[in-house]
Motif scaffolding. Structure first.
Motif, PDB file in Angstrom:
ATOM      1  N   LYS A 244       0.819  -1.212   0.000  1.00 22.41           N
ATOM      2  CA  LYS A 244       0.000   0.000   0.000  1.00 22.41           C
ATOM      3  C   LYS A 244       0.852   1.261   0.000  1.00 22.41           C
ATOM      4  O   LYS A 244       0.505   2.261  -0.622  1.00 22.41           O
TER       5      LYS A 244
ATOM      6  N   ALA B 290       1.585   6.858  -0.836  1.00 24.75           N
ATOM      7  CA  ALA B 290       0.440   5.952  -0.960  1.00 24.75           C
ATOM      8  C   ALA B 290       0.283   5.456  -2.387  1.00 24.75           C
ATOM      9  O   ALA B 290       0.385   6.236  -3.347  1.00 24.75           O
TER      10      ALA B 290
ATOM     11  N   ASP C  46      -5.546   8.611   3.902  1.00 33.61           N
ATOM     12  CA  ASP C  46      -4.695   7.765   3.075  1.00 33.61           C
ATOM     13  C   ASP C  46      -3.281   8.332   2.945  1.00 33.61           C
ATOM     14  O   ASP C  46      -2.296   7.626   3.153  1.00 33.61           O
ATOM     15  N   LYS C  47      -3.197   9.615   2.641  1.00 31.23           N
ATOM     16  CA  LYS C  47      -1.900  10.196   2.280  1.00 31.23           C
ATOM     17  C   LYS C  47      -1.174  10.861   3.439  1.00 31.23           C
ATOM     18  O   LYS C  47       0.060  10.910   3.458  1.00 31.23           O
TER      19      LYS C  47
ATOM     20  N   LYS D 285      -1.675   7.995   6.819  1.00 34.02           N
ATOM     21  CA  LYS D 285      -1.215   6.655   6.412  1.00 34.02           C
ATOM     22  C   LYS D 285      -2.074   5.546   7.013  1.00 34.02           C
ATOM     23  O   LYS D 285      -1.582   4.514   7.454  1.00 34.02           O
TER      24      LYS D 285
ATOM     25  N   ASP E  46      -4.722   2.805   6.167  1.00 36.19           N
ATOM     26  CA  ASP E  46      -5.178   2.062   4.985  1.00 36.19           C
ATOM     27  C   ASP E  46      -6.605   1.571   5.189  1.00 36.19           C
ATOM     28  O   ASP E  46      -6.852   0.605   5.913  1.00 36.19           O
TER      29      ASP E  46
END
Length: 454
Positions: free
Chosen positions: A224, A231, A344-345, A348, A350
């Protein structure tokens, strides 16, 4: 003469059928003391609440399709198993324990404690029978809360640990915070009682915050993130399934929100309107936001926008005007895109399906919006923008914060305990092969060998 004979025959047939129905209904258990009672408001309430509950139960299929489509094909069967057992294990847990903790006699404003195993329900009178209907309606809501967790921790979780989690969330975590708001607990006793009509916070945020705890403890899927922390997109395998799931959920939400009246009143029409408008506007704003940020009208973001609008309006669907529902939906559609990207970015975390953003973040947003947009013309309570002052908004903030602390904190504890006991994450080899083969011994798409080597 022939025509007269035919009419007479028809008349006799109608009379005969009427007599037969009159004889059969009592023996079938449908007898009422009188015809008016058979058509009474109470029976109408039972019928409407059961229909709504069945619609909400069908939402399990919607969640299953959304989560399956947004993840990889090698894990499709595992997703389906988790969704099925959310409802199976959850029903048993809520019957034995959860319902009593949520709606039992209040102890200190924190927890309910009576009616375990639905012991107070009976067939002696209408009130006793109503308890069965009410339990079933609340059961399908409980199952919805825990299903939210499934998607956020998909593709790397041991099935046995998920079964324990599903049971415990439905039996303990969800009911306790639910008691605070719906069961006569402390949030319902404030000077300005918390408003969460159908569960933006009670159901959706609880599931979202437990999901976030799980995603943090589990860690991201293999591949991932790069070594530099960048990401990488891991696309789902079937967008048509996602779309089907979203439409099923949209459909089922007309049981989720209007059904929360638990009464066949005229308010269900208003609630259906606000529910639909928020979803539609959120789809538009999510699509537009994604289009502006990524240069294309992203399909998965647009579909998640629908769900974000539905989640956000759930708290205030009976307390805001249709125009306000458009504003709430507009904000939710923008928020869900930005939140998914931020988690997500930046953080972090997931979350393969965006469950934390859709349910946790947008659930909190929608609950707070009640303190702003509640209209005395629709629900009897005035929010800040309708001359009601800041008191309702303060209550909503307290409620959102308290439920976050409880659900996220409980989630961390549960996942930590499972990690040191049965374990929560599959091995790297099992994750790469796919959970369908390694956890269940079969493939969702038999014969398509490429799916097991991705």
């Amino acid at each position: 003469m022939k025509r007269r004979w035919t009419l007479s025959t028809k008349a006799l047939t109608v009379v005969g059928l009427s007599a037969l129905v009159a004889l059969v209904l009592p023996s079938a258990g449908f007898a009422q003391d009188s015809a008016p009672e058979f058509l009474s408001q109470q029976n109408g309430n039972v019928m409407w609440t059961l229909i709504a509950a069945i619609l909400v139960m069908f939402m399990q299929a919607g969640f299953a399709m959304v989560e399956t489509g947004l993840t990889r094909a090698k894990n499709a069967g595992n997703i389906l198993m988790k969704n099925m057992f959310d409802f199976s294990a959850g029903s048993v847990a809520f019957f034995l324990v959860g319902f009593a903790l949520m709606f039992g006699d209040d102890i200190g404003g924190f927890i309910g404690f009576s009616n375990f195993g639905l012991s107070e329900a009976n067939t002696a009178d209408a009130d006793g029978l109503w308890k069965y209907t009410f339990w079933f309606f609340q059961c399908v809501f409980a199952a919805t809360a825990v299903t939210i967790v499934s998607g956020a921790i998909a593709e790397r979780t041991k099935f046995v640990s998920y079964l324990f989690l599903s049971f415990l969330v439905t039996a303990v975590v969800y009911p306790i915070s639910g008691h605070w708001i719906w069961g006569g607990g402390w949030l319902s006793k404030l000077d300005a009682p918390m408003i969460d009509f159908a569960g933006s916070t009670v159901v959706h945020s609880v599931g979202g915050w437990v999901a976030m705890a799980g995603a943090l403890v589990l860690g991201p899927r293999i591949g991932k993130y790069t070594k530099d922390g960048v990401a990488r997109a891991i696309p789902g395998h079937n967008l048509p399934l996602v779309a089907l799931g979203v439409f099923i959920l949209w459909f089922g939400w007309f049981g989720f929100n209007p059904g929360s009246t638990t009464a066949a009143t005229g308010a269900i029409g208003l609630i259906a309107v606000t529910t639909n408008l928020a979803a539609a506007m959120a789809a538009l704003s999510a699509m537009t936001t994604a289009w502006l940020r990524y240069g294309k009208p992203d399909v998965s973001m647009s579909l998640n926008g629908v769900l974000a609008g539905l989640v956000a309006i759930t708290a205030g669907c009976a307390n805001v005007s249709p125009m306000a529902s458009l504003i709430i939906g507009f904000g939710a559609g923008i928020l869900v895109v930005l939140s998914i990207e931020f988690l997500d970015k930046v953080l972090k975390i997931d979350d393969p399906v965006g469950a934390i953003s859709v349910h946790g973040v947008c659930g909190a947003f929608g609950t707070l919006c009640v303190g702003l947009f509640a209209s005395p013309d629709f629900g009897g309570t005035a929010g800040l923008f309708y001359g009601g002052g800041i008191s309702q908004l303060i209550t909503q903030i307290i409620g959102v914060g308290a439920v976050f602390v409880w659900a996220f904190g409980s989630g961390l504890v549960l996942f930590a305990l499972l990690k040191i006991t049965v374990g929560i994450r599959v091995t790297a080899e099992e994750e790469l092969k796919g959970l369908d083969l390694t956890e269940h011994g079969s493939e969702a798409y038999s014969g398509f060998q490429i799916f097991i080597t991705e």
